[in-house]
Design an enzyme around this catalytic site. Structure first.
Site, PDB file in Angstrom:
ATOM      1  N   ASP A   1       0.836  -1.199   0.000  1.00 41.90           N
ATOM      2  CA  ASP A   1       0.000   0.000   0.000  1.00 41.90           C
ATOM      3  C   ASP A   1       0.869   1.246   0.000  1.00 41.90           C
ATOM      4  OD1 ASP A   1      -2.350  -1.353  -0.059  1.00 41.90           O
ATOM      5  OD2 ASP A   1      -2.619  -1.365   2.119  1.00 41.90           O
TER       6      ASP A   1
ATOM      7  N   ASP B   1       2.604   2.127   6.521  1.00 41.05           N
ATOM      8  CA  ASP B   1       2.791   0.693   6.744  1.00 41.05           C
ATOM      9  C   ASP B   1       3.352   0.015   5.509  1.00 41.05           C
ATOM     10  OD1 ASP B   1       2.094   0.527   9.303  1.00 41.05           O
ATOM     11  OD2 ASP B   1       0.075  -0.296   8.982  1.00 41.05           O
TER      12      ASP B   1
END
Ligand code: 1YM
Length: 644
Positions: free
Chosen positions: A509, A513
């Site tokens: 993504d 993170d």
């Protein structure tokens, strides 16, 4: 009068060849600065800084000032002699020749250690050609001179071939301000972290130099001074900061056959080897002959001592090079009058005499040191013994493990492999999260695209011991899938020829993170399969951040905020903006269109510097040092960490 006409003709004549030369730079910028991405952009700063460092090496400059200006330009200033402004053989100011001719400098040059040994050692004229605007201010001979350029073309008239002074001064030096051309570079924002770390590195390698850094740009304002009087000793200390050390920093210097060698090393109590090589102030990401010379002689010397002192018995085999370097952090910096480079990124030093000289200088100095410092020697041999012991155990375990799993391609049932076995056509996507993994499996071209979903965050290999690394299911699956083994401190099983995929694509993504996962994966590759990166097999997928759906006209995927800003500016009429929070939000068809389809997707190719930064970043983020981590997270909370 006739004199002046003839000067003018000379000028016109030389200016034609000049423009042809610089035009070539603008047509193929990549040939001169490597790329037109952020890395190439930063390279412009390094080119100019390197000239100032050369002036330091020549013995005339003590301070360099680098400023990132609010208008997007950069200024580099030194207190050296000032670029010569007097008449050059071609009839015009030497300064003009330096900034408008490819590879000028050499001709005037009496300093044999040019930093230009690096990637693209090309210099001021290339930066000029790739800048929409450049101003050169020179203080020399009691006067101040100024020259200006646009896209490499001079805009200040010369008088009889020379610059007219614009003022008087007692000082000397050169100041260059340039604005990178936004029609050439994909992005024109200098990346401050890369620039700062490069300047810091330069300060370590030049202990008598002070480098002032200032970022005036809104949001990243900062003033720093880099001065490292301890030189490479300080460099090694900094590399080992936060680690438990086993020896003090040892350093030496020497010279032979016109090659200067400066070195510092220290052992830490961890399974890590970090040996960095520099030639003429340029980092050699791919190592080369200087490192080979150092490593070879280090192995020989330690094995000799180990036998003399009875640590190795007659029946015992020698320690391997990797055993001896277990826990070693070293910086080897050489100055070579005529450096040659090879390798994928032309950063691998190739001069055979460098191996010879480094091994001679290092061999003599290391023996001299260990003869007088038995305790340190014993600590070093202790590190090698520990490594050898683990190596032997691991070798057994590894043979068992890898042979057992050699053909169980999908060791935990997760890998969706592709049909083709033609490695040159195959790709493997390492996908964050089971749901995105599921979509990717449906979306892919199963002939050539394999999907390996990984859950959450993989193990941080920077901290883990080798047995933990190998026990990690995710890592095991990856090693098995790639098919080429891995190399680590205790032996080298890696064989790039066995790689089953031409492209290894990290698909995470576009959030904090995601970039953390990419960082961890790059660290894994950097530590255990660096050739994957050296040989250009590793990529980062770039899924779009938005989809713009206009009232009329075609939908468009937008891959970053700049693309969105551009779309807002150029698109007339209303549109709906769909924001993708993660890969999991895309249906298989969208995932194919945007991220998997080789014809339409965007990917970043990962270079070894990115991996090195990732590894450093991992250390920073996961290491024991809390304050720098807090500082890093504070300043980079939103920004993704990797920009290739
Ligand atoms: C901010 C960038 O370029 N400084 C600089 C460049 C030169 C000199 C001094 C210099 C070199 C020499 C003699 C020499 C250069 N000169 C030339 C050339 N700072 C920056 N400072 N005098 C001054 O090498 O002999 C090229 S670079 F070719 F004109 F001599």
């Amino acid at each position: 009068m006739s004199n002046m006409t003839s000067t003018q003709n000379d000028y016109n004549a030389s200016s034609i060849t000049v423009l042809e030369g610089l035009e070539a730079v603008r047509v193929r910028p990549g040939m001169y600065i490597g790329s037109t991405t952020t890395r190439g952009l930063n390279h412009l700063v390094y080119e100019i800084v390197d000239n100032a460092v050369d002036e330091h090496l020549a013995g005339y400059c003590t301070e360099i000032r680098v400023t990132l200006e609010t208008d997007g330009s950069a200024t580099v200033e030194d207190n050296g002699r000032g670029v010569p402004v007097d008449r050059h053989a071609k009839g015009i100011s030497a300064e003009r020749i330096v900034y408008t001719t490819l590879h000028a400098g050499g001709k005037f040059d009496n300093n044999s250690y040019k930093t230009s040994g690096g990637l693209h050692g090309v210099g001021s004229s290339v930066v000029n050609a790739l800048s929409s605007h450049m101003t050169v201010l020179i203080r020399t001979g009691g006067h101040i001179y100024q020259d200006t350029y646009e896209r490499g073309e001079p805009t200040t008239p010369l008088v009889m071939g020379l610059l007219t002074p614009i003022g008087d001064t007692k000082e000397t030096g050169t100041r260059v301000n340039f604005l990178p051309d936004d029609t050439i570079f994909e992005k024109t924002r200098f990346k401050e972290d890369d620039i700062k770390s490069r300047l810091h590195e330069t300060a370590y390698l030049n202990p008598e130099l002070t480098i002032h850094y200032e970022d005036k740009r809104p949001g990243t304002e900062e003033v720093l001074t880099f001065h490292e009087p301890e030189g490479v000793v300080g460099f090694v200390r900094a590399l080992n900061k936060g680690h438990e050390t086993v020896t003090d920093v040892v350093s030496f210097r020497g010279e032979s056959e016109g090659i200067e060698v400066v070195c510092a090393f220290q052992y830490i109590g961890e399974f890590r080897e970090e040996v960095l090589g520099f030639c003429n102030n340029i980092y050699n990401a791919e190592g080369g002959t200087h490192l080979t010379g150092f490593k070879t002689v280090f192995t020989t010397v330690i094995n000799n001592y180990a036998r003399q002192l009875g640590f190795l018995k007659d029946k015992d085999a020698n320690f391997t090079g990797a055993d001896v370097r277990n826990g070693l952090t070293a910086v080897i910096s050489i100055k070579h009058p005529d450096p040659r480079f090879e390798g994928q990124t032309k950063t691998k030093l190739d001069n055979q005499d460098a191996a010879k000289v480094v091994s001679k200088v290092a061999g003599d100095e290391i023996v001299r040191f260990f003869d007088r410092n038995l305790e340190t020697l014993k600590a070093v041999i202790g590190c090698a013994e520990k490594a050898a012991k683990i190596r032997k155990t691991e070798e057994k375990a590894k043979t068992n493990m890898l042979s057992k799993q050699k053909y169980s391609f999908d060791s935990n049932g997760k890998l969706a492999n592709c049909i083709s076995r033609d490695a040159s056509k195959c790709e493997i996507f390492i996908v964050e999260g089971d749901s995105a993994g599921g979509s990717a499996k449906m979306a892919r071209d199963r002939n050539y695209q394999a999907i390996l979903p990984i859950r959450g965050k993989i193990l941080n290999v920077e901290k883990a011991s080798i047995d933990k690394v190998l026990a990690n299911a995710e890592i095991k699956t990856m090693i098995n899938a790639f098919g080429c083994g891995f190399s680590e401190g205790y032996g080298n099983d890696f064989d790039i020829k066995k790689l089953r995929y031409d492209k290894i694509i990290i698909m995470a993504d576009a959030d904090v993170d995601g970039s953390h996962i990419a960082t961890l994966l790059l660290t894994l590759f950097y530590r255990f399969m660096p050739d994957l990166i050296y040989e250009g097999h590793v990529y980062i997928a770039m899924p779009p951040l938005y989809k713009a759906i206009p009232g009329r006209g075609e939908e468009q995927y937008l891959y970053d905020d700049e693309a969105l800003a551009r779309y807002r500016k150029t698109h007339k009429g209303g549109f709906t903006l769909q924001r993708y929070k993660g890969l999991g939000e895309m249906d298989p068809e969208q995932l194919w269109e945007t991220t998997l389809d080789p014809a339409r997707r965007m990917m970043k190719s990962v270079a070894i510097e990115d991996a090195r930064m990732a590894s450093e970043m991992t250390e920073l983020l996961m290491g024991v040092d809390v304050p720098p981590r807090r500082e890093y997270i504070r300043t980079h909370a939103v920004e993704a960490m990797l920009d290739v």
